[in-house]
Design an enzyme around this catalytic site. Structure first.
Site, PDB file in Angstrom:
ATOM      1  N   ASP A   1       0.862  -1.177   0.000  1.00  0.00           N
ATOM      2  CA  ASP A   1       0.000   0.000   0.000  1.00  0.00           C
ATOM      3  C   ASP A   1       0.898   1.226   0.000  1.00  0.00           C
ATOM      4  OD1 ASP A   1      -2.324  -1.450   0.061  1.00  0.00           O
ATOM      5  OD2 ASP A   1      -2.601  -1.301   2.221  1.00  0.00           O
TER       6      ASP A   1
ATOM      7  N   ASP B   1     -13.403  -4.469  -2.010  1.00  0.00           N
ATOM      8  CA  ASP B   1     -13.319  -4.187  -0.579  1.00  0.00           C
ATOM      9  C   ASP B   1     -14.702  -4.412   0.019  1.00  0.00           C
ATOM     10  OD1 ASP B   1     -10.672  -3.403  -0.928  1.00  0.00           O
ATOM     11  OD2 ASP B   1     -11.215  -1.305  -1.258  1.00  0.00           O
TER      12      ASP B   1
END
Length: 258
Positions: free
Chosen positions: A11, A130
């Site tokens: 990330d 997600d």
């Protein structure tokens, strides 16, 4: 039997490797290029790179970082974050990625999946999904799709979206549980198993890895084809060699570390 994959997840925020818990309270951990190189040398099967604020900030991915990571590793490399046009995806692939990951933009414009698959082939297009557990009749699976880096609930059922994305041409699904993300308490096996059994494309379990047993559970019990790992390797709790050694000892097929 196909080997199960372990995929470190990078990330990236403002060009730096970062890690949060449930998509919040992120801490910067250093250079993503150095991390990618380390994981490549340790035996990673693939690398995933997410520019985690690109969608929310309405901008494109930092291509310079993508180029540097691609130069540092020689394994498949998937990139996501803020991709909303075929032209942007082409830039990422030309920068050295093998796959593009579509998330928020695909929810807003599902036809983008078909356009990407037609342009680059389904094998190069990953759905980033997600999911957050919810109650109520709106999401019969019990899980809702959330976009914009976990900031925006959609009311879209996660299982229904995964199945639709498959019909549109997605080649793989990276399923991240927001509830489990960064907790190191284990993958969310219920939603992972639910979606793995409902689609024919590979499903990557993401969010919650804290021990080798967690990886085994996602791969063997929930039926995932691969697992994303972050905190467990970023903080050097376990090496990729140790994780693969454990999986092999449990009879889970993995590519050996040279």
């Amino acid at each position: 039997m196909l080997s199960k994959r372990i995929i470190p997840c990078l990330d990236v925020r403002d060009g730096l490797l970062t890690k949060g818990v449930k998509f919040q309270e992120n801490l910067d951990l250093g250079d993503p290029v150095e991390a990618a190189r380390r994981y490549y040398l340790e035996g990673a099967d693939e690398i995933v790179f997410y520019d985690i604020t690109a969608s929310a900030e309405g901008r494109g991915i930092f291509l310079k970082v993508v180029e540097k990571v691609a130069e540092a590793i020689f394994i498949p490399f998937s990139v996501g974050g803020g991709l909303s046009t075929v032209a942007q995806m082409r830039e990422v692939l030309l920068a050295g990625a093998e796959k593009v990951s579509l998330n928020s933009a695909a929810v807003k414009n599902p036809a983008l999946i078909s356009e990407a698959a037609a342009a680059f082939g389904s094998q190069a297009v990953v759905l980033g999904l997600d999911a957050r557990q919810v109650t109520g009749p709106g999401c019969p699976s019990g899980y809702e799709v959330v976009i914009n880096g976990g900031r925006t609930p959609t009311g879209l059922d996660a299982l229904a979206w995964a199945q639709k994305a498959e019909t549109l041409g997605i080649g793989e699904i990276c399923l991240n549980s927001i509830d489990a993300d960064g907790t190191q308490d284990g993958y969310e096996l219920t939603v992972t198993g639910l979606i793995s059994r409902a689609v024919s494309v590979p499903v990557i379990a993401s969010g919650g890895a804290g021990s080798p047993e967690h990886l085994y559970d996602a791969l063997s019990l929930a039926g995932a084809s691969a697992v994303l790992v972050a905190s467990i390797v970023h903080y050097r709790t376990y090496s990729l060699k140790e994780l693969k050694g454990y999986l092999k000892s449990r009879g889970c097929p993995v590519r050996p570390v040279v």
